[in-house]
Write a protein that holds these residues in place. Structure first.
Motif, mmCIF file in Angstrom:
data_model
loop_
_atom_site.group_PDB
_atom_site.id
_atom_site.type_symbol
_atom_site.label_atom_id
_atom_site.label_comp_id
_atom_site.label_asym_id
_atom_site.label_seq_id
_atom_site.Cartn_x
_atom_site.Cartn_y
_atom_site.Cartn_z
ATOM 1 N N ALA A 9 0.833 -1.201 0.000
ATOM 2 C CA ALA A 9 0.000 0.000 0.000
ATOM 3 C C ALA A 9 0.870 1.255 0.000
ATOM 4 O O ALA A 9 1.990 1.250 0.498
ATOM 5 C CB ALA A 9 -0.916 -0.009 1.219
ATOM 6 N N PHE A 10 0.338 2.310 -0.575
ATOM 7 C CA PHE A 10 1.036 3.592 -0.590
ATOM 8 C C PHE A 10 0.005 4.708 -0.625
ATOM 9 O O PHE A 10 -1.156 4.492 -0.947
ATOM 10 C CB PHE A 10 2.001 3.697 -1.781
ATOM 11 N N SER A 11 0.442 5.888 -0.300
ATOM 12 C CA SER A 11 -0.409 7.061 -0.301
ATOM 13 C C SER A 11 -0.112 7.901 -1.534
ATOM 14 O O SER A 11 0.942 7.739 -2.163
ATOM 15 C CB SER A 11 -0.154 7.869 0.966
ATOM 16 N N GLY A 12 -1.003 8.803 -1.856
ATOM 17 C CA GLY A 12 -0.788 9.687 -2.989
ATOM 18 C C GLY A 12 -1.546 10.990 -2.829
ATOM 19 O O GLY A 12 -2.475 11.085 -2.033
ATOM 20 N N PHE A 13 -1.116 11.984 -3.590
ATOM 21 C CA PHE A 13 -1.822 13.262 -3.618
ATOM 22 C C PHE A 13 -1.563 13.939 -4.948
ATOM 23 O O PHE A 13 -0.632 13.596 -5.677
ATOM 24 C CB PHE A 13 -1.412 14.160 -2.441
ATOM 25 N N SER A 14 -2.423 14.912 -5.267
ATOM 26 C CA SER A 14 -2.316 15.596 -6.549
ATOM 27 C C SER A 14 -1.596 16.934 -6.413
ATOM 28 O O SER A 14 -1.523 17.524 -5.332
ATOM 29 C CB SER A 14 -3.706 15.823 -7.154
ATOM 30 N N ALA A 19 6.457 19.389 -12.565
ATOM 31 C CA ALA A 19 7.856 19.847 -12.565
ATOM 32 C C ALA A 19 8.153 20.659 -11.302
ATOM 33 O O ALA A 19 9.210 20.497 -10.687
ATOM 34 C CB ALA A 19 8.152 20.668 -13.817
ATOM 35 N N ALA A 20 7.222 21.532 -10.913
ATOM 36 C CA ALA A 20 7.407 22.316 -9.682
ATOM 37 C C ALA A 20 7.426 21.400 -8.464
ATOM 38 O O ALA A 20 8.204 21.612 -7.534
ATOM 39 C CB ALA A 20 6.302 23.364 -9.553
ATOM 40 N N ALA A 21 6.593 20.371 -8.472
ATOM 41 C CA ALA A 21 6.573 19.416 -7.359
ATOM 42 C C ALA A 21 7.895 18.666 -7.281
ATOM 43 O O ALA A 21 8.451 18.475 -6.195
ATOM 44 C CB ALA A 21 5.418 18.438 -7.520
ATOM 45 N N LYS A 22 8.420 18.257 -8.430
ATOM 46 C CA LYS A 22 9.695 17.531 -8.447
ATOM 47 C C LYS A 22 10.819 18.402 -7.879
ATOM 48 O O LYS A 22 11.628 17.937 -7.070
ATOM 49 C CB LYS A 22 10.037 17.088 -9.867
ATOM 50 N N GLU A 23 10.856 19.656 -8.262
ATOM 51 C CA GLU A 23 11.870 20.582 -7.767
ATOM 52 C C GLU A 23 11.715 20.799 -6.261
ATOM 53 O O GLU A 23 12.696 20.752 -5.509
ATOM 54 C CB GLU A 23 11.762 21.925 -8.502
ATOM 55 N N PHE A 24 10.498 21.023 -5.800
ATOM 56 C CA PHE A 24 10.258 21.289 -4.387
ATOM 57 C C PHE A 24 10.585 20.076 -3.523
ATOM 58 O O PHE A 24 11.350 20.181 -2.561
ATOM 59 C CB PHE A 24 8.797 21.701 -4.171
ATOM 60 N N TYR A 25 10.022 18.931 -3.851
ATOM 61 C CA TYR A 25 10.225 17.750 -3.007
ATOM 62 C C TYR A 25 11.651 17.216 -3.124
ATOM 63 O O TYR A 25 12.221 16.740 -2.144
ATOM 64 C CB TYR A 25 9.195 16.664 -3.338
ATOM 65 N N GLY A 26 12.250 17.316 -4.302
ATOM 66 C CA GLY A 26 13.605 16.814 -4.490
ATOM 67 C C GLY A 26 14.680 17.780 -4.027
ATOM 68 O O GLY A 26 15.529 17.430 -3.207
ATOM 69 N N THR A 27 14.645 18.999 -4.536
ATOM 70 C CA THR A 27 15.700 19.969 -4.238
ATOM 71 C C THR A 27 15.463 20.708 -2.928
ATOM 72 O O THR A 27 16.332 20.744 -2.059
ATOM 73 C CB THR A 27 15.842 20.973 -5.398
ATOM 74 N N LEU A 43 7.780 9.619 -4.456
ATOM 75 C CA LEU A 43 8.656 10.120 -3.405
ATOM 76 C C LEU A 43 9.075 8.914 -2.589
ATOM 77 O O LEU A 43 8.228 8.234 -2.012
ATOM 78 C CB LEU A 43 7.926 11.127 -2.512
ATOM 79 N N ARG A 44 10.342 8.621 -2.562
ATOM 80 C CA ARG A 44 10.864 7.479 -1.805
ATOM 81 C C ARG A 44 11.287 7.956 -0.426
ATOM 82 O O ARG A 44 12.076 8.882 -0.298
ATOM 83 C CB ARG A 44 12.049 6.845 -2.527
ATOM 84 N N LEU A 45 10.751 7.306 0.585
ATOM 85 C CA LEU A 45 11.055 7.685 1.958
ATOM 86 C C LEU A 45 12.148 6.786 2.525
ATOM 87 O O LEU A 45 12.208 5.600 2.190
ATOM 88 C CB LEU A 45 9.787 7.572 2.807
ATOM 89 N N PRO A 46 13.002 7.319 3.387
ATOM 90 C CA PRO A 46 14.062 6.503 3.987
ATOM 91 C C PRO A 46 13.518 5.277 4.727
ATOM 92 O O PRO A 46 14.200 4.272 4.844
ATOM 93 C CB PRO A 46 14.753 7.469 4.957
ATOM 94 N N SER A 47 12.281 5.351 5.186
ATOM 95 C CA SER A 47 11.671 4.223 5.899
ATOM 96 C C SER A 47 11.321 3.072 4.968
ATOM 97 O O SER A 47 10.939 2.006 5.424
ATOM 98 C CB SER A 47 10.409 4.686 6.620
ATOM 99 N N GLY A 48 11.428 3.303 3.658
ATOM 100 C CA GLY A 48 11.099 2.268 2.684
ATOM 101 C C GLY A 48 9.762 2.483 2.012
ATOM 102 O O GLY A 48 9.454 1.832 1.022
ATOM 103 N N GLY A 49 8.966 3.382 2.516
ATOM 104 C CA GLY A 49 7.668 3.668 1.907
ATOM 105 C C GLY A 49 7.806 4.594 0.720
ATOM 106 O O GLY A 49 8.878 5.110 0.420
ATOM 107 N N SER A 50 6.701 4.787 0.032
ATOM 108 C CA SER A 50 6.697 5.723 -1.078
ATOM 109 C C SER A 50 5.366 6.455 -1.131
ATOM 110 O O SER A 50 4.362 5.995 -0.592
ATOM 111 C CB SER A 50 6.967 5.015 -2.402
ATOM 112 N N ILE A 51 5.384 7.602 -1.774
ATOM 113 C CA ILE A 51 4.197 8.423 -1.951
ATOM 114 C C ILE A 51 4.089 8.750 -3.434
ATOM 115 O O ILE A 51 5.066 9.161 -4.063
ATOM 116 C CB ILE A 51 4.290 9.714 -1.117
ATOM 117 N N PHE A 52 2.922 8.558 -3.981
ATOM 118 C CA PHE A 52 2.632 8.780 -5.385
ATOM 119 C C PHE A 52 2.135 10.216 -5.568
ATOM 120 O O PHE A 52 1.193 10.635 -4.895
ATOM 121 C CB PHE A 52 1.561 7.760 -5.808
ATOM 122 N N VAL A 53 2.766 10.978 -6.450
ATOM 123 C CA VAL A 53 2.367 12.355 -6.731
ATOM 124 C C VAL A 53 1.958 12.424 -8.197
ATOM 125 O O VAL A 53 2.724 12.042 -9.079
ATOM 126 C CB VAL A 53 3.522 13.345 -6.450
#
Length: 129
Positions: A9-14, A19-27, A43-53
Motif C-alpha cells: 500500500a502507498f499514499s498519494g496526492f495531486s 515539474a514544480a513538485a519535483k523541484e520542491f520535493y527533491g531539491t 517520493l521514496r522515503l528513507p523508511s522504505g515507503g513511497s508516496i505517489f504524486v
C-alpha cells in the motif's frame, strides 16, 4: 492466497505542476524523487515507503496536512526550511497562535509543529518528535 493484500500500500496526492513538485520535493526538501513510467512522481522515503504524486488539471490544494515530517528539533528544522525559501507561517494567529516563524507550541497538548505548503498549495508539517 488472498487477492486483497496490504503489504504494498502507498499514499498519494495531486499537484497542479509536476515539474514544480519535483523541484520542491527533491531539491528544496531533499527527498528521493523518481519519475515513473506514466510521467508521475514517486517520493521514496528513507523508511522504505513511497508516496505517489500525480498531476491533476483541476487540482484543489489539500486543506489538511498531507505529509508530516517528525524532527528532533522543530526550531532548527523551521530555521533550515526558511533558509531554503519555505514559508512556515501559513496560518494567522487567530487560526493557530504561533511565533513569528509559524511554530505552534503544543504545551503538553500535542507536539510543537509548523505547517507549510508545497507549490500546489498542499499543506505539510514539521513536528517535534
Amino acid at each position: 492466497m488472498a487477492a486483497f493484500t496490504v503489504d504494498r500500500a502507498f499514499s498519494g496526492f495531486s499537484v497542479d505542476d509536476i515539474a514544480a513538485a519535483k523541484e520542491f520535493y527533491g531539491t528544496t526538501l531533499g527527498l528521493d524523487v523518481e519519475d515513473n513510467a506514466m510521467g508521475f512522481l514517486n517520493l521514496r522515503l528513507p523508511s522504505g515507503g513511497s508516496i505517489f504524486v500525480y498531476p491533476k488539471p483541476n487540482h484543489t490544494p489539500a486543506s489538511f496536512t498531507i505529509l508530516n515530517f517528525p524532527v528532533a528539533d522543530v526550531d532548527a528544522a523551521v530555521d533550515e526550511l526558511i533558509t531554503r525559501g519555505v514559508n512556515t507561517k501559513i496560518y494567522s494567529d487567530e487560526e493557530f497562535a504561533s511565533d513569528e516563524r509559524g511554530i505552534v507550541r503544543g504545551g503538553g497538548h500535542g507536539p510543537d509543529i509548523a505547517w507549510f505548503r508545497d507549490p500546489a498549495g498542499n499543506v505539510l508539517a514539521v513536528m517535534q518528535a
